[in-house]
Design a protein around this motif. Structure first.
Motif, PDB file in Angstrom:
ATOM      1  N   ASP A 193       0.895  -1.084  -0.023  1.00  8.72           N
ATOM      2  CA  ASP A 193      -0.027  -0.176  -0.064  1.00  8.72           C
ATOM      3  C   ASP A 193       0.710   1.269   0.000  1.00  8.72           C
ATOM      4  OD1 ASP A 193      -2.259  -1.575   0.251  1.00  8.72           O
ATOM      5  OD2 ASP A 193      -2.043  -1.625   2.135  1.00  8.72           O
ATOM      6  N   ASP A 219      -5.872  -8.625  -2.016  1.00  2.42           N
ATOM      7  CA  ASP A 219      -6.422  -8.323  -3.422  1.00  2.42           C
ATOM      8  C   ASP A 219      -5.553  -7.696  -4.341  1.00  2.42           C
ATOM      9  OD1 ASP A 219      -9.057  -7.829  -4.735  1.00  2.42           O
ATOM     10  OD2 ASP A 219      -8.728  -5.524  -4.706  1.00  2.42           O
ATOM     11  N   TYR A 220      -4.227  -8.073  -3.895  1.00  2.00           N
ATOM     12  CA  TYR A 220      -3.106  -7.753  -4.856  1.00  2.00           C
ATOM     13  C   TYR A 220      -2.651  -9.176  -5.758  1.00  2.00           C
ATOM     14  CZ  TYR A 220      -2.112  -3.277  -2.915  1.00  2.00           C
ATOM     15  OH  TYR A 220      -1.880  -1.809  -2.689  1.00  2.00           O
ATOM     16  N   TYR A 224      -1.198  -6.134  -9.948  1.00  2.00           N
ATOM     17  CA  TYR A 224      -2.579  -5.925 -10.547  1.00  2.00           C
ATOM     18  C   TYR A 224      -3.523  -6.031  -9.368  1.00  2.00           C
ATOM     19  CZ  TYR A 224      -0.344  -7.719 -14.739  1.00  2.00           C
ATOM     20  OH  TYR A 224       0.668  -7.713 -15.717  1.00  2.00           O
ATOM     21  N   THR A 225      -4.780  -5.714  -9.766  1.00  2.00           N
ATOM     22  CA  THR A 225      -5.854  -5.715  -8.838  1.00  2.00           C
ATOM     23  C   THR A 225      -6.628  -7.118  -8.845  1.00  2.00           C
ATOM     24  OG1 THR A 225      -5.699  -3.274  -8.718  1.00  2.00           O
ATOM     25  CG2 THR A 225      -8.049  -4.449  -7.947  1.00  2.00           C
ATOM     26  N   SER A 232      -9.573  -8.051  -7.804  1.00  2.00           N
ATOM     27  CA  SER A 232     -11.047  -7.993  -8.015  1.00  2.00           C
ATOM     28  C   SER A 232     -11.217  -7.151  -9.370  1.00  2.00           C
ATOM     29  CB  SER A 232     -11.538  -7.312  -6.801  1.00  2.00           C
ATOM     30  OG  SER A 232     -10.844  -5.926  -6.637  1.00  2.00           O
ATOM     31  N   LYS A 242      -7.959  -3.826 -14.994  1.00  2.00           N
ATOM     32  CA  LYS A 242      -7.234  -2.652 -14.667  1.00  2.00           C
ATOM     33  C   LYS A 242      -5.668  -2.849 -14.890  1.00  2.00           C
ATOM     34  CE  LYS A 242      -6.584   0.516 -10.629  1.00  2.00           C
ATOM     35  NZ  LYS A 242      -7.121   0.405  -8.919  1.00  2.00           N
TER      36      LYS A 242
END
Length: 610
Positions: A47, A295-296, A309-310, A312, A316
């Motif tokens: 983060d 979520d990574y 990457y995301t 969820s 993206k």
């Protein structure tokens, strides 16, 4: 004495190896990840990527590091077969150290109850896998069945406990326990089996290999259930695999430069959901490591680039984090843009950093590596390696292909740019000097002594050469002619670095015998004496923009900041700034200084006057 605290770290990227997967792991309770570079274990927050801790207590290069399931401890292993178990509360605290294998450890895993660790790798005879109690080191089982290096191991994260191993003998071995004993082998793969991982719920495990296949097995019995769809298979070796937190999907990465997300059905077969591609498709974009962390979705390229990457939202575009793989040998700040930092590593990579934001791009000069000398003026970098060439290339680009260059006839030892007359470059060679105007050689001069460092004044009218004998030779520069004016004797070791102060009223020099000296330019007298507080050679030196401070970086891993007008006893020391030694220092302003070193990291320190 001023106070200094670390404000930002621009971390190195994971060490990679062609033809092999690498291991990154995550904290089960946060978005911290662990990876290895040289003798360092890097703890990095996804983060906030500038939030970095570095553990550097291993004596040999580290191969793997993992959090315990309760996130209280970290176990890390190295190429000598040592496992160290340590904590991060109130600094780094060593709990235990064990000699686990006789050779390199390639993988390790904790048991879900935090009591046991299994490690696999290389060794003599049958000692390729070992499970042991984390507090005593006592062995818990026998691990027969492998004849070659064991590349990966996994601990079933639920009872009944199981251990699975795989490696270069193409085998997947299944053990029951504790104490653990061999149950059976699976011979489904036809090439190296590179990685094995249990699903978080323990119901299944998956193996991936250099045969481009992924096999799924039942977690309790070790019987094969299914495999990843052959129709959507990778076109190269699969180096790593990671499960999603809900145990329903897996992420694979391959030498074919792609990452794939698969949905694993109850019967163990894998259906492709999404293929993730990144990079320009060069060899450096082969993918060698991966991790599914909350979520990574993380992939690592052979060039050390971290793609985030995301999970969820797989449509993206990824966020990219990069940096250096090797020793960062030089740092540069610009007068006009105090937010941008350029750092250069030995392997030909120049990285652009934005203070407060981190990684901002790369200038790839690998065709000209290794880089030895590095300088910059507004909009341009000037550098040389271990051949006879000096290169000039633009900064505001990502690739420096066939940069313009000139052959100076001898290997450069140092180079310096007249920043107010940026076409003028002074190059020191072993026995002399070369003056350049742009990429045109003005003159080659034999100075009659062994040259080790040089500096040219901002206006290009004066040059200083440092010798192997510790003497400073000062020359006036007129056109293409050098005229010796004076020789200064104070140093007792070979000169390693010389820099003019920004106000040009002084210059400073450092030597291999750990001493720095500040000189008055007009009188040639020593201005600041007894700068003898390092314990090894001085590698680099810099001035604060207002010419009131000098900082030195040394092989002894520390940075020392001196203030002019104050006794040297009032110095400020940053101890253990970089594992292996400090090779670059640069003031951003009067209140902050940057450093770089052998550990591949760049750090920004904030100075608070007392």
């Amino acid at each position: 004495m001023a106070q200094v605290h670390l404000s930002e770290t621009y971390a190195c990227v994971p060490s990679t190896e062609r033809g092999r997967g690498i291991l990154i792991s995550g904290d089960p309770k946060s978005n911290n990840i662990l990876y290895c570079n040289g003798r360092s274990v890097i703890i990095r927050n996804l983060d906030n990527p500038q939030s970095v801790d570095v553990y550097g207590e291993h004596a040999y290069p580290v191969t793997v590091a993992r959090y315990s399931p309760n996130a209280e401890w970290i176990a890390s292993a190295d190429i000598s077969g040592i496992v160290r178990i340590w904590g991060t509360h109130n600094g780094f605290v060593l709990k235990n150290e064990f000699k686990v294998l006789s050779g390199r450890i390639d993988d390790l895993q904790w048991s879900p109850d935090n009591l046991r660790i299994v490690a696999s790798g290389d060794g003599k005879g049958k000692s390729l896998v070992r499970a042991f109690m984390w507090d005593s080191g006592s062995t818990v089982g026998e691990f027969d069945g492998h004849s070659r290096r064991v590349l990966s191991c996994a601990f079933k994260p639920s009872r009944p406990y199981r251990i699975v191993t795989c490696g270069e003998d193409f085998l997947v071995n299944f053990y029951e326990g504790p104490p653990f004993k061999f149950k059976h082998s699976q011979r489904e793969h036809t090439n190296y089996v590179n990685c094995v991982r249990f699903s978080p719920d323990g119901s299944k495990f998956i193996t991936v290999g250099s045969d481009k296949k992924g096999m799924v097995y039942e977690g309790k019995t070790g019987e094969k259930l299914g495999e990843l769809s052959a129709q959507d298979a990778h076109q190269g070796s699969i180096y790593a695999v990671s499960w999603s937190p809900d145990s329903k999907k897996v992420l694979t990465v391959s030498a074919d430069k792609s990452a794939k997300v698969w949905e694993i059905s109850e019967d163990g077969n894998g259906k492709l959901i999404k293929e993730l591609t990144s990079g320009s498709g060069g060899t450096e974009d082969m993918l060698v490591g991966c991790l599914w962390q909350n979520d990574y979705i993380i992939t690592i390229t052979l060039g050390g680039v971290i793609n985030l990457y995301t999970a969820s939202d797989l449509e993206k575009p990824p966020r990219t984090i990069s940096g250096h793989l090797k020793n960062v040998s030089a740092l540069i700040m610009f007068k006009s843009d105090k937010s941008m930092v350029l750092s250069c590593s030995y392997d030909g990579v120049i990285v652009k950093w934005i203070r407060g934001a981190g990684y901002s791009g790369k200038i790839n000069m690998k065709d000209h590596a290794p880089i030895k000398c590095f300088a910059a003026v507004e909009g341009e970098i000037i550098l040389s390696g271990f051949n006879n060439e000096v290169w000039r290339a633009p900064i505001y680009t990502d690739e420096c292909g066939p940069a313009e260059h000139v052959d100076v006839g001898s290997q450069p030892k140092d180079l310096s740019v007249a920043i107010n007359a940026p076409e003028v470059v002074l190059v020191a060679t072993e026995s002399g000097a070369v003056l350049l105007s742009g990429l045109k050689v003005l003159s080659c001069i034999d100075l009659g002594f062994t040259v080790t460092a040089c500096a040219i004044s901002p206006d290009g009218t004066e040059a200083i050469f440092g010798g192997q004998d510790g003497k400073l030779h000062i020359y006036s520069v007129t056109g293409d002619t050098l005229t010796e004016e004076v020789v200064l004797e104070k140093h007792r070791g070979a000169i390693t670095v010389i820099h003019y102060a920004p106000d040009v009223s002084m210059f400073a020099s450092g030597d291999a015998n750990r001493e720095a000296v500040v000189w008055d330019r007009s009188t040639k007298e020593v201005k600041l004496n007894n700068m003898l507080y390092h314990t090894a050679r001085i590698n680099c030196l810099t001035w604060s923009p207002d010419s009131t401070m000098v900082a030195t970086g040394s092989l002894d891993t520390s940075v020392i900041i001196y203030e002019l007008g104050k006794p040297t006893s009032a110095r400020t020391t940053i101890k253990a700034a970089h594992l292996g030694g400090v090779y670059g220092v640069a003031f951003a302003d009067e209140c902050s200084i940057l450093s770089s070193g052998e550990d591949g990291c760049v750090r920004q320190w904030t100075i608070t006057p007392q």
